[in-house]
Design a protein around this motif. Structure first.
Motif, PDB file in Angstrom:
ATOM      1  N   PHE A 187      -2.413   2.735   5.922  1.00 54.31           N
ATOM      2  CA  PHE A 187      -3.297   2.638   4.991  1.00 54.31           C
ATOM      3  C   PHE A 187      -4.700   2.408   5.368  1.00 54.31           C
ATOM      4  N   TYR A 212      -6.905  -4.241   3.495  1.00 63.03           N
ATOM      5  CA  TYR A 212      -6.161  -3.826   2.516  1.00 63.03           C
ATOM      6  C   TYR A 212      -6.729  -3.443   1.401  1.00 63.03           C
ATOM      7  N   ARG A 249      -7.344   0.422  -0.206  1.00 68.83           N
ATOM      8  CA  ARG A 249      -6.794   0.823  -1.581  1.00 68.83           C
ATOM      9  C   ARG A 249      -7.932   1.279  -2.330  1.00 68.83           C
ATOM     10  N   ALA A 299       0.741  -1.446  -0.007  1.00 67.46           N
ATOM     11  CA  ALA A 299      -0.105   0.133  -0.071  1.00 67.46           C
ATOM     12  C   ALA A 299       0.993   1.311   0.050  1.00 67.46           C
TER      13      ALA A 299
END
Length: 354
Positions: A47, A316, A320, A42
């Protein structure tokens, strides 16, 4: 009980042979490299802040319940009043009366973790005492009377219309059943789970633990759905059918910017919950949520690692996607400041729990 059983009944050996009692660091140490790898992919160690854009830090740490509760559909949350420290206990009591809240009540720190600082308030005197020992801003809400409690983990891809339930934990409150002969304390000393929380129970109940309950009478000694407060966690993920998923998905889509986290819900029965009635959301947890069904004593540590990593990957991916939509990660300086702030809060929470 023979000598070997007596030895194994000691807290040290109970903890040693049951990983659910291990420290957070002990459980997570071996899988930290996976987290680091996700951070590198990331290009940010923080993140997760983009996972739930409307919640501070994505709900990883230091999120304020005062900010979260207003975005939960009002009809699904118990009446709640917030207070800032320093505060006057008499004013708090008057505000509770003005809001129409009825005893028993629950006092909670505005920024909390793992059930620390939460107390049942049965009368005005206990409210005053709670105010006196509050080291953090706090809120008081009505105690939800439904007997069942579960933590339902919800995930939704920001690019998709519907989400999914990825885990359910059913919470059994720590209790004792009388036999008409032994005191509650004596009975608790025979129970391995209760033994792990005995010091805390003595502080909460004091001499009341010397009471002898009639045979068959069940007494809940810790009415909190937290593993750290003695609740037994059972994996109920198999109950995530189409009806329950539809109810939870509908609720979560009403919470702006919520894509990843766990709903802690009290409810009358599974049938009622699946029908969308007789339940109350007592808490919404974000990016810092654990898939707490892993703490079912039937599960191995390897199962826990697999589930934690699975949810990290989902976190994650969601972060993103939201980042590409313009939601920022925390800078390195902001991330370090978050952890420092969390450490300060943790010390104050520990003081409120003692």
């Amino acid at each position: 009980m023979n000598s070997i059983q007596r030895i194994l009944h000691r807290p040290f050996f109970i903890k040693l042979f049951n990983w659910e009692y291990w420290s957070f660091a002990s459980v997570y140490f071996c899988i930290y490299p996976v987290w680091v790898l996700l951070c590198l992919r990331a290009r940010s160690f923080f993140f997760f802040a983009a996972s739930n854009p409307t919640i501070k830090n994505g709900g990883f740490l230091c999120e304020s319940k005062k900010d979260i509760i207003p975005i939960i559909p009002a009809q699904h949350h118990p009446p709640t009043v917030f207070f800032s420290i320093p505060t006057n206990g008499s004013i708090v009591v008057r505000e509770l009366q003005r809001a129409g809240l009825q005893y028993p009540l629950i006092g909670k720190p505005n920024i909390g973790a793992r059930g620390r600082g939460i107390k049942v308030l049965r009368n005005e005197q206990e409210v005053l005492a709670y105010c006196h020992t509050a080291y953090l801003d706090f809120h008081i809400q009505e105690f939800v009377s439904w007997k069942c409690e579960a933590g339902i983990f919800y995930v939704r891809n920001p690019n998709q219309a519907s989400g999914a339930i990825t885990g359910i934990v059913y919470k059994e409150f720590l209790s004792v059943t009388g036999d008409g002969k032994h005191s509650m304390l004596q009975l608790l000393q025979k129970d391995k789970r209760a033994l792990m929380y005995l010091c805390s129970l003595k502080k909460i109940h004091g001499d009341r633990l010397n009471q002898v309950l009639p045979a068959g009478e069940k007494q809940i000694v810790s009415p909190f759905g937290n593993h750290a407060r003695g609740s037994r966690f059972t994996d109920a993920s198999h109950l995530a059918d189409e009806a329950l998923t539809r109810v939870i998905d509908d609720i979560c889509k009403q919470i702006p910017g919520f894509y990843f986290g766990r709903l802690d819900i009290r409810f009358e029965s599974w049938e009622a919950l699946k029908a969308g009635r007789n339940f109350s959301i007592i808490e919404v947890n974000g990016a810092g949520s654990e898939p707490t069904h892993i703490y079912d004593p039937r599960h191995s540590l390897f199962f826990a690692w697999k589930e934690i990593i699975r949810h990290w990957v989902l976190l994650y991916r969601i972060s993103r996607i939201n980042h590409k939509k313009g939601h920022r990660y925390l800078s390195f300086r902001e991330g370090i400041a978050m952890f420092r702030e969390a450490n300060i809060f943790a010390k104050k929470l520990n003081a409120m729990t003692e």
